[in-house]
Design a protein around this motif. Structure first.
Motif, short mmCIF file in Angstrom:
data_model
loop_
_atom_site.label_atom_id
_atom_site.label_comp_id
_atom_site.label_asym_id
_atom_site.label_seq_id
_atom_site.Cartn_x
_atom_site.Cartn_y
_atom_site.Cartn_z
N ASP A 194 0.82 -1.22 0.00
CA ASP A 194 0.00 0.00 0.00
C ASP A 194 0.86 1.27 0.00
OD1 ASP A 194 -2.33 -1.57 0.10
OD2 ASP A 194 -2.22 -1.70 2.28
N LEU A 202 4.14 7.02 -2.33
CA LEU A 202 3.93 6.28 -3.57
C LEU A 202 5.20 6.18 -4.39
CD1 LEU A 202 2.13 4.96 -5.75
CD2 LEU A 202 1.64 7.27 -6.59
N LEU A 224 -1.71 -4.82 -2.25
CA LEU A 224 -2.50 -3.61 -2.46
C LEU A 224 -3.89 -3.82 -1.87
CD1 LEU A 224 -2.65 -0.78 -3.64
CD2 LEU A 224 -3.27 -1.78 -5.85
N LYS A 230 -7.12 5.51 -4.30
CA LYS A 230 -5.71 5.28 -3.96
C LYS A 230 -5.21 3.99 -4.58
CE LYS A 230 -6.13 5.55 0.58
NZ LYS A 230 -7.50 6.03 0.79
N VAL A 234 -2.28 3.58 -7.51
CA VAL A 234 -1.11 2.71 -7.38
C VAL A 234 -1.00 1.79 -8.60
CG1 VAL A 234 -0.09 0.81 -6.08
CG2 VAL A 234 -1.04 2.78 -4.87
#
Length: 407
Positions: A194, A202, A224, A230, A234
């Motif tokens: 994450d 990130l 993830l 979000k 990613v």
């Protein structure tokens, strides 16, 4: 079950290993046949003289399964019962991971071996094992799982992921440990977790993880869990880096809880990007709302595997590393009812995981790996529902487990 050797005409030394599995029903279809195996692969020709013979008594043969996502380093399997306390969020579970690790009287290698050996007896032929890498453990998790992998060589293929469960950036020292793991030669992939929702970094996390993969020639397998924008942000960043570093076919994203919440057009667009770069996905079928839309993804050519996740660790008392049971849970979670739906659940556990790990399908075709289990039952859908006992487990044409125990 009768196991015997036909030795009237012994094979000369150095001759191919040949085994006949007599009176067996591959996939439960048709009448019992003799399944011939030469040098670990299914053979369409008659068996040579002197081949070993395994009498199967009309049992059904099912392909062995692949656990595409499991955490054997965390397990308390085979030890005393562990009472768990309330925890909030990943950070809270991580704290309890450390406590459990320090309280265990058995080292990681012993605990991991016990769980991984149990998985073999249930018909698992390969697994991708995530091992925590963090300042609290150093590389003990990686080294312990690698030790268990060595002990089970010949019965189980294992890919190890150096997994930064505590975060890459939020846990100082983890980045250096990930590089040590990549340099050690013990790991096959570098993990992440994450990058936005937990690590809050990130670009910094993904640049490090993908940079190590590129530099040391290993793959990437990223956790993830984010369910909203979000997560999709990613995924887009993963697609960009996979393309930029030419890592096609070497990247996996696990769980991917954001995908089930996308609209159909958005899901199709994302699936097309994943397929273009051959980015694989894994699911553990945790719930109806979080399981991946496997059929839709596979229509686009995305590789999707099934895994056990954690087994009796600080996160949960549940789990058993039995991939046939996990296929059952996938069917339960997705409300599978038709035979073809139940068979598809089995295929994700058997062949989907093989696709993720880059293994050949154990599908009984000539030349396929002779990796299968013998069970009582009529057909694959029934096996998914009933989860029958695995009477015999065969790996590369050799019996490696019988009646729930390694041989």
């Amino acid at each position: 079950m009768v196991y015997k050797r036909v030795a009237r005409h012994p094979l000369p030394q150095g001759a191919p290993m040949s085994v006949v599995f007599r009176d067996v029903r591959p996939l439960g279809m048709g009448r019992p046949v003799d399944l011939v195996v030469v040098d670990g692969r299914v053979c369409g020709a008659p068996a040579p003289e002197g081949a070993e013979v395994v009498e199967c008594g009309g049992r059904m043969a099912l392909p062995s399964l692949v656990d595409a996502h499991i955490h054997p380093d965390k397990t308390s399997w085979g030890g005393d019962w562990v009472s768990r306390r309330p925890a909030t969020g990943i950070a809270g579970y991580c704290d309890q991971d450390v406590e459990l690790h320090r309280a265990q009287p058995r080292p990681v290698g012993e605990r991991a071996y016990g769980l991984m050996a149990h998985a073999v007896t249930r018909g698992t032929r390969a697994m991708r094992a995530h091992a925590d890498v963090a300042p609290a453990y150093g590389l003990a998790g990686v080294e312990g799982v690698a030790e268990a992998r060595e002990r089970l060589a010949g019965a189980l293929d294992v890919q190890i992921v150096a997994f930064p469960q505590h975060g890459v950036v939020r846990a100082p020292g983890t980045a250096a440990l990930l590089e040590d793991a990549a340099r050690s030669g013990l790991v096959d992939l570098i993990g992440g977790i994450d990058p936005i929702g937990f690590d809050h970094a990130l670009d910094e996390q993904l640049d490090l993880v993908f940079g190590l993969a590129d530099r040391y020639g290993v793959g990437v397998d990223l956790h993830l869990h984010d369910r909203d924008e979000k997560g999709t942000q990613v995924l887009r960043a993963v697609v960009e880096r996979t393309r930029a570093l030419s890592l096609r076919g070497r990247v996996t994203v696990s769980h991917v809880f954001c995908l089930p919440f996308l609209s159909e057009p958005a899901l199709d667009a994302m699936a097309a990007d994943l397929a273009e770069l051959d980015i694989a996905l894994t699911t553990v079928a945790p719930s109806e709302s979080l399981v991946l839309p496997v059929a839709r993804l596979r229509e686009h050519g995305v590789r999707v595997g099934l895994g056990s996740d954690g087994v009796r660790d600080s996160w949960s008392p549940f789990g058993n590393a039995d991939m046939l049971h996990r296929a059952h849970l996938l069917g339960w979670t997705t409300d599978a009812r038709l035979d073809e739906e139940l068979t598809s659940c089995f295929a994700v556990g058997a062949h989907g995981g093989a696709d993720v790990m880059g293994l050949a399908h154990a599908d009984f075709a000539p030349g396929a790996p002779a990796d299968f289990v013998l069970v009582e039952g009529e057909c694959v859908p029934q096996a998914v529902v009933d989860v029958p006992r695995r009477d015999v487990v065969v790996r590369g044409g050799r019996v490696v487990a019988r009646d729930g125990a390694l041989v």
